[in-house]
Motif scaffolding. Structure first.
Motif, PDB file in Angstrom:
ATOM      1  N   GLY A  57       0.792  -1.215   0.000  1.00 52.85           N
ATOM      2  CA  GLY A  57       0.000   0.000   0.000  1.00 52.85           C
ATOM      3  C   GLY A  57       0.829   1.271   0.000  1.00 52.85           C
ATOM      4  O   GLY A  57       2.016   1.272   0.321  1.00 52.85           O
ATOM      5  N   ALA A  58       0.164   2.364  -0.369  1.00 57.17           N
ATOM      6  CA  ALA A  58       0.762   3.702  -0.364  1.00 57.17           C
ATOM      7  C   ALA A  58      -0.035   4.593   0.571  1.00 57.17           C
ATOM      8  O   ALA A  58      -1.231   4.377   0.800  1.00 57.17           O
ATOM      9  CB  ALA A  58       0.757   4.286  -1.773  1.00 57.17           C
ATOM     10  N   ARG A  59       0.611   5.589   1.130  1.00 55.45           N
ATOM     11  CA  ARG A  59      -0.056   6.473   2.077  1.00 55.45           C
ATOM     12  C   ARG A  59      -1.278   7.154   1.459  1.00 55.45           C
ATOM     13  O   ARG A  59      -1.254   7.548   0.296  1.00 55.45           O
ATOM     14  CB  ARG A  59       0.919   7.542   2.580  1.00 55.45           C
ATOM     15  N   TRP A  60      -2.322   7.279   2.271  1.00 55.09           N
ATOM     16  CA  TRP A  60      -3.546   7.945   1.841  1.00 55.09           C
ATOM     17  C   TRP A  60      -3.203   9.362   1.378  1.00 55.09           C
ATOM     18  O   TRP A  60      -2.515  10.109   2.084  1.00 55.09           O
ATOM     19  CB  TRP A  60      -4.531   7.991   3.005  1.00 55.09           C
ATOM     20  N   PHE A  64      -2.958  16.958   4.512  1.00 52.51           N
ATOM     21  CA  PHE A  64      -3.146  17.435   5.875  1.00 52.51           C
ATOM     22  C   PHE A  64      -3.122  16.306   6.901  1.00 52.51           C
ATOM     23  O   PHE A  64      -3.179  16.568   8.106  1.00 52.51           O
ATOM     24  CB  PHE A  64      -4.464  18.210   5.980  1.00 52.51           C
ATOM     25  N   LYS A  65      -3.058  15.067   6.438  1.00 48.42           N
ATOM     26  CA  LYS A  65      -3.008  13.932   7.372  1.00 48.42           C
ATOM     27  C   LYS A  65      -1.583  13.778   7.902  1.00 48.42           C
ATOM     28  O   LYS A  65      -0.624  13.656   7.122  1.00 48.42           O
ATOM     29  CB  LYS A  65      -3.472  12.652   6.685  1.00 48.42           C
ATOM     30  N   ARG A  66      -1.427  13.757   9.212  1.00 51.50           N
ATOM     31  CA  ARG A  66      -0.089  13.768   9.817  1.00 51.50           C
ATOM     32  C   ARG A  66       0.433  12.381  10.156  1.00 51.50           C
ATOM     33  O   ARG A  66       1.637  12.149  10.140  1.00 51.50           O
ATOM     34  CB  ARG A  66      -0.111  14.614  11.090  1.00 51.50           C
ATOM     35  N   ALA A  90     -13.298   0.544  12.393  1.00 53.58           N
ATOM     36  CA  ALA A  90     -14.017   1.786  12.099  1.00 53.58           C
ATOM     37  C   ALA A  90     -13.311   2.921  12.834  1.00 53.58           C
ATOM     38  O   ALA A  90     -13.655   3.278  13.961  1.00 53.58           O
ATOM     39  CB  ALA A  90     -15.472   1.679  12.541  1.00 53.58           C
ATOM     40  N   ASN A  91     -12.286   3.465  12.201  1.00 56.38           N
ATOM     41  CA  ASN A  91     -11.508   4.541  12.806  1.00 56.38           C
ATOM     42  C   ASN A  91     -10.771   5.311  11.717  1.00 56.38           C
ATOM     43  O   ASN A  91     -10.903   5.016  10.525  1.00 56.38           O
ATOM     44  CB  ASN A  91     -10.551   4.006  13.877  1.00 56.38           C
ATOM     45  N   ASN A  92      -9.948   6.269  12.118  1.00 50.58           N
ATOM     46  CA  ASN A  92      -9.284   7.163  11.177  1.00 50.58           C
ATOM     47  C   ASN A  92      -7.912   6.671  10.724  1.00 50.58           C
ATOM     48  O   ASN A  92      -7.133   7.451  10.158  1.00 50.58           O
ATOM     49  CB  ASN A  92      -9.147   8.561  11.785  1.00 50.58           C
ATOM     50  N   HIS A  93      -7.609   5.369  10.937  1.00 51.13           N
ATOM     51  CA  HIS A  93      -6.333   4.827  10.472  1.00 51.13           C
ATOM     52  C   HIS A  93      -6.483   3.546   9.647  1.00 51.13           C
ATOM     53  O   HIS A  93      -5.495   3.021   9.148  1.00 51.13           O
ATOM     54  CB  HIS A  93      -5.390   4.592  11.649  1.00 51.13           C
ATOM     55  N   ALA A  94      -7.702   3.063   9.482  1.00 52.46           N
ATOM     56  CA  ALA A  94      -7.904   1.812   8.744  1.00 52.46           C
ATOM     57  C   ALA A  94      -7.420   1.898   7.307  1.00 52.46           C
ATOM     58  O   ALA A  94      -6.958   0.905   6.728  1.00 52.46           O
ATOM     59  CB  ALA A  94      -9.385   1.427   8.775  1.00 52.46           C
TER      60      ALA A  94
END
Length: 327
Positions: A57-60, A64-66, A90-94
């Motif tokens: 995978g590659a970073r989203w 602005f995502k730190r 179900a979170n902001n890092h999946a």
């Protein structure tokens, strides 16, 4: 029927924790004997996995995502050997490393025997609950997050079970909880809600919790703040962290946490959903979590007592745990 569920908050196995897991892929590398023994008291273990598990995978692509968290494939086996039965994604890092890494996460966890809620190949599967079965009890687990909207699963795209809880609870989480209550003896809703580094639940979180209970939830256990909140009316508003490599805030003390052991007893006419909540004080060192002791434990007890009192709940010490008194 009496059932005990161990519940842990933000479990981040990326960055420094990932490097440690590459050297030693065993639960003992991350958790002390005391923490592992506390988990072993439970019939089921459920936690918030705040990372993907993959080597792809590659970073989203969000400028602005730190923070981007990815654990090595061995992490799935570590969770299984720790006794984890189910995780919510179900979170902001999946989706930190995109849909490829999310697919790997689901596949690796399934292969290890760990159930997943809160994500899916499209919206309907992301919103579906999982049923965990013990000898005498069926426990449904529902995952939902209120951020970020960009990660939301749609009819055409994999992603997380997202709901804009700040604007009110939409129909689908309540429908999911109601369906789960019709199929299971116990319904656990585990939402990733509210902002980071706060000490109490905001109004929209409290309102959403009440709606989940009214829809049929037995227990609501939230996460996101990285700091534990108080407990009231079958709601653990935030469980804080479980393991990570984060810098510690000297005032909020996100390096001091709680592992929750929740016992659900037989319902009756006078008490349709008896729930007993005990909290085990933890110290989150760099990439390793142990039981809190001395001044650490005192700080946690005092802070948890105040946080619960703000919600109208009392706490007492019992057998090494902080037990929430039922009103």
């Amino acid at each position: 029927m009496t059932l005990t569920i161990a519940l842990a908050g933000d479990t981040m196995l990326g960055r420094g924790v990932a490097e440690l897991l590459k050297r030693s892929a065993e639960p003992a590398a991350l958790f002390s004997t005391g923490v592992r023994e506390a988990l072993s008291e439970a019939d089921l273990v459920v936690l918030n996995l705040e990372c993907c598990i993959s080597d792809r995978g590659a970073r989203w692509p969000d400028p602005f995502k730190r923070y981007f968290f990815r654990a090595p494939p061995a992490a799935a086996g570590v969770l299984a050997r720790l006794g984890v039965d189910c995780v919510t994604l179900a979170n902001n890092h999946a989706l930190d490393f995109g849909v490829e890494a999310l697919a790997d996460t689901r596949s690796l966890l399934a292969r290890a025997g760990v159930r997943v809620v809160g994500v899916g190949t499209e919206a309907a599967t992301a919103r579906e609950f999982a049923v965990l079965e013990t000898a005498a009890t069926r426990v449904a687990v529902v995952g939902v997050t209120d951020h970020p909207a960009a990660f939301a699963a749609s009819d055409r795209r994999p992603g997380v079970a997202w709901a804009d809880l700040r604007a009110g609870v939409p129909d689908w989480p309540e429908d999911t909880v109601a369906r789960a209550a019709a199929e299971a003896d116990v319904v656990l809703v585990t939402p990733h809600w509210g902002p980071n580094m706060t000490t109490r639940p905001p109004p929209h979180v409290q309102q959403a919790a009440a709606r989940f209970l009214a829809a049929g939830a037995t227990l609501v256990a939230g996460h996101s703040a990285h700091v534990f909140h108080g407990v009231a009316d079958r709601v653990i508003y935030d469980m804080g962290g479980f393991v990570d490599d984060y810098a510690a805030d000297p005032e909020l003390r996100n390096d001091l946490g709680l592992l929750f052991l929740v016992t659900v007893g037989d319902p009756g006419p006078a008490d349709p959903a008896p729930v007993r909540v005990r909290a085990v004080p933890l110290f989150l060192d760099y990439c390793h979590t142990r039981l809190a002791r001395g001044a650490e434990r005192t700080w946690i007890r005092n802070r948890f007592t105040v946080a619960c009192a703000e919600l109208g709940t009392a706490v007492h010490e019992e057998d090494g745990c902080l037990t929430v008194d039922r009103g």
